[in-house]
Design an enzyme around this catalytic site. Structure first.
Site, PDB file in Angstrom:
ATOM      1  CG  HIS A   1      52.777  19.499  44.436  1.00 23.14           C
ATOM      2  ND1 HIS A   1      53.042  19.153  45.722  1.00 23.14           N
ATOM      3  CD2 HIS A   1      53.799  20.281  44.030  1.00 23.14           C
ATOM      4  CE1 HIS A   1      54.209  19.674  46.083  1.00 23.14           C
ATOM      5  NE2 HIS A   1      54.670  20.365  45.083  1.00 23.14           N
TER       6      HIS A   1
ATOM      7  CB  CYS B   1      59.391  30.421  36.247  1.00 18.12           C
ATOM      8  SG  CYS B   1      60.740  29.722  37.188  1.00 18.12           S
TER       9      CYS B   1
END
Length: 770
Positions: A381, A695
């Site tokens: 992240h 994606c």
């Protein structure tokens, strides 16, 4: 049996208590350090004092230069004309062997050692016994300290310990630049030596700047103690506090401290109670060091001794030990800031072992030029956030934290993964030119911003951008994206200290739709669990493999209050506009039915109370679990659109954890197996006229993007920075020709490398930059 030969307080030889002898030597060294004098004079006084205290005929200091040469910097007993003239290569002779191995040598008959090498300019042929210790700082060897005697004798362990302690003081003199003025013109000491780390490229771009350590190394300024007992008590108190902290973290049972994290903490607890570690620190304090200097000395010794170990398990344990020692130093020196965000240089490159997404956002964006991680994967992240901020990132740069000092010049190459620490001028100049070249290329891409993304043979390919934070929104216009193909709503939750209130969520979603200015935006509903841990989410179960566990859609359906709050905020924010909701990690079709029922319940609730609603509501699903590949027609009938989550789909198809650097790159993303799976999805979407998007990381790489378009996947969502290069490649490609070129290897089970080479050859033939 060796005698302890420290000189007594008045100078003559005496057999004395080893702690007292070491303390006397340290006391005299401290007095020398406190007096104002030139660096060479100070070094000469230190070697003279060591020789006197240890009753040695010779004491010498060799400093390691950046070119790998050990230069004699000071001596008593050898020919004084040899100072700054006598040199040894790293690994040459006894001194070079010590520097290369970072281990001491204690020899009664030095000339019989196989590494002995006679240097005629020094006049050392008279001396037989030899004790040499590495001069260490932060685990790096900066030189060698030597004593010699004519008599055949073995030096005692206490004498070796005293030498190591004094060597640490000399190491600080080198590290602080005190000896830099003694270097010949154009010669630098090893502390300024250029180092290149070969890491993994995680976010494209090139950053030139200066090191900012995310967790700054504690700088020990107080080296010598005035009260040994008080320092021993300080160490004991800090150790007690450290042990309590670790025990507290282990007893909490938080999800943040489970799995591998818990294993690390268990290792910390084992080290924190290790008697050998504690005894070595206590010994250093009894020899005259402060508690923090003692910790640093033992830490540096351990680092140096394990620096050449190749066993990955032992190297990991060294990293654990290093982190634990730093924690202990911070216990001893309170008030140490976590980072200097407020005083960052204008060209800061953050260097860290690992860090969270929220921690990166604490730094002022306008001063960040790059990020270097010892750990990290393309889909972690902090990397996703860095990519959104358009910051180059290199990961897997093992050892870079220990080798770096705040303020060091550094280059991070997010294209190759290379990290150049203290680069040479020619390397820096070459990268500066690369940056200028990339700037020119980016300017070329900007000229394509408003140009339709259509292949050379007239096939449109829609290029969308991924987003998840407010900092992403200006890039919708800047990149020329046709819309936002994936808005990761969970990032707002991950960087928040508490669960975001419905009003805050609504404000964010409205800002996103405003920034898109009528272009489509696809909001992925909350995708938490697995590796996406919310620090305030206390009810997560203890799972051995959380990536395959209670996460995303499964969690949302079991805790419908989370999803209902979010859906209500999204419906309000999209009043009068189109709302596209995408459900993550759908595994079975009935999950779509359950989620749709919950969403429609919120629609009815808002309608009943007179709230504005979206003009249109489209509900889609992410296809990232292989089970759906066997019910594609049913899937296409149930949803308004489908988006392929290529990162997870690839991970699950190959049973290769995308966060594990050992296997993340083991399998080819263009393998025929995976491409055939993608083509089956594209064919099913075409049959049912269901809009299809992909994606994931492969969408943002021009070569892979061309392969996807050739399969019929013509709507791609990627990072904003990738849109320009992908569009440039699309514009020059004859898609029918490329499709024909890969058809045979795709159908006949060739390798992914073959397909990659075909596309690369096509690109070279048509001047397409990949």
């Amino acid at each position: 049996m060796s005698a302890n030969r420290f000189a007594g307080p008045d100078g003559p030889p005496a057999t004395r208590d080893k702690d007292a002898g070491s303390r006397v030597l340290l006391k005299r060294i401290r007095e020398i350090m406190a007096e104002p004098m030139a660096p060479q004079q100070r070094l000469d006084r230190i070697v003279a004092q060591i020789a006197q205290s240890m009753v040695a005929e010779v004491c010498s200091v060799y400093a390691l230069r950046a070119d790998g040469v050990l230069e004699l910097y000071a001596t008593v007993g050898l020919n004084p004309k040899a100072v700054h003239q006598s040199q040894l290569r790293l690994g040459q002779g006894l001194v070079g062997t010590i520097a290369a191995s970072s281990r001491p040598l204690n020899l009664a008959e030095a000339q019989k050692h196989p590494a002995f090498e006679y240097l005629p300019e020094t006049g050392e042929e008279l001396y037989n016994s030899f004790l040499g210790v590495p001069i260490l700082r932060a685990g790096r060897t900066l030189g060698v300290l030597v004593v010699q005697n004519e008599a055949h004798r073995a030096y005692g362990d206490d004498e070796g310990e005293a030498m190591e302690t004094v060597a640490m003081v000399i190491g600080e003199m080198i590290a602080t630049g005190d000896l830099r003025s003694l270097s010949s013109a154009g010669v630098e000491l090893d502390l300024a030596k250029p180092v290149t780390h070969h890491g993994q490229p995680l976010s494209e771009g090139i950053g030139l700047g200066h090191v900012v350590l995310h967790e700054p190394r504690v700088v020990v300024t107080a080296m010598f103690n005035d009260d040994t007992q008080a320092e021993l008590e300080r160490l004991a108190a800090a150790l007690s506090s450290l042990r309590l902290t670790i025990d507290d973290m282990l007893s909490r049972g938080d999800v943040a401290f489970e799995g591998e994290h818990r294993d690390v903490l268990e290792t910390y607890r084992m080290f924190a109670h290790d008697k050998g570690w504690v005894q070595r620190m206590e010994e250093a304090i009894r020899n005259g060091l402060t508690a923090e200097a003692g910790v640093e000395k033992v830490q540096s010794d351990m680092r140096a001794r394990l620096s050449t170990v190749t066993d990955p398990y032992l190297r990991e344990r060294m990293s654990d030990f290093d982190d634990l020692a730093n924690r202990l130093l911070r216990q001893l020196i309170s008030g140490e800031p976590s980072h200097g965000a407020k005083s960052l240089p204008e060209d800061a490159i953050i260097v860290a072992r690992h860090m969270g997404a929220a921690e990166l956002l604490d730094y002022p964006r306008d001063r960040l030029r790059g990020l270097v991680l010892e750990e990290g994967a393309p889909t972690s992240h902090v990397v996703i956030v860095a990519r959104a901020m358009n910051i180059p990132v290199a990961g897997g740069a093992k050892g870079v934290v220990a080798m770096s000092d705040s303020g060091d010049a550094i280059i991070v190459d997010g294209l190759s993964g290379h990290v150049h620490l203290r680069p040479q001028p020619d390397v820096e100049a070459a990268y500066a030119e690369k940056v200028r070249f990339r700037a020119r290329r980016q300017e070329e891409y900007r000229t394509l911003r408003d140009r339709p993304s259509v292949t050379a043979d007239g096939h449109p390919v829609s290029l969308l951008m991924n987003a998840g934070l407010l900092v992403d929104l200006p890039q919708v216009d800047q990149s020329g994206a046709a819309g936002i193909g994936l808005f990761r709503t969970e990032l707002q939750f991950m960087i928040a200290a508490t669960f975001p209130r419905a009003e805050a969520q609504e404000r964010l979603y409205r800002s996103v739709l405003d920034a898109a200015a009528g272009r489509p935006v696809t909001f992925r509903t909350l995708d938490i669990g697995g590796d996406k841990v919310l620090p305030y989410f206390r009810n997560a179960p203890d799972e051995e493999n959380p990536a395959l566990g209670w996460r995303a859609m499964r969690l949302a359906l079991d805790r419908p209050g989370l999803l209902r709050t979010q859906v209500r905020a999204l419906l309000k924010a999209a009043s009068g506009r189109e709302l596209r909701l995408m459900l993550p990690m759908v595994t079975e079709l009935h999950e779509i039915d359950q989620a749709r029922a919950l969403i429609m319940r919120e629609v009815k609730h808002l309608s009943r109370f007179g709230h504005g609603l979206p003009l249109t509501l489209r509900i889609g699903a992410m296809l990232e679990v292989p089970s759906l590949l066997f019910d594609l027609d049913g899937l296409m009938e149930k949803v308004d659109f489908v988006s392929i989550g290529s990162n997870d789909l690839f991970q699950f198809m190959y049973a290769a954890d995308r966060g594990n650097s050992r296997v993340a790159d083991r399998f080819e993303t263009l393998s025929p197996t995976f491409l055939r799976a993608l083509k089956s999805i594209a064919d099913a979407a075409a049959r049912h006229e269901t809009p299809l998007t992909l994606c994931g990381e492969i969408a943002g790489r021009p070569l892979e993007a061309l392969a996807l378009a050739a399969l019929g996947i013509t709507t791609l969502s990627m990072s904003p920075a990738a849109i320009g290069p992908v569009k440039a490649a699309i514009l020059k490609t004859d898609m029918a020709a490329l499709r024909a070129a890969i058809a045979d290897p795709l159908e006949n089970g060739s390798t992914g490398a073959d397909i990659r080479n075909i596309i690369r050859e096509y690109a070279e033939a048509h001047a397409i930059a990949l």
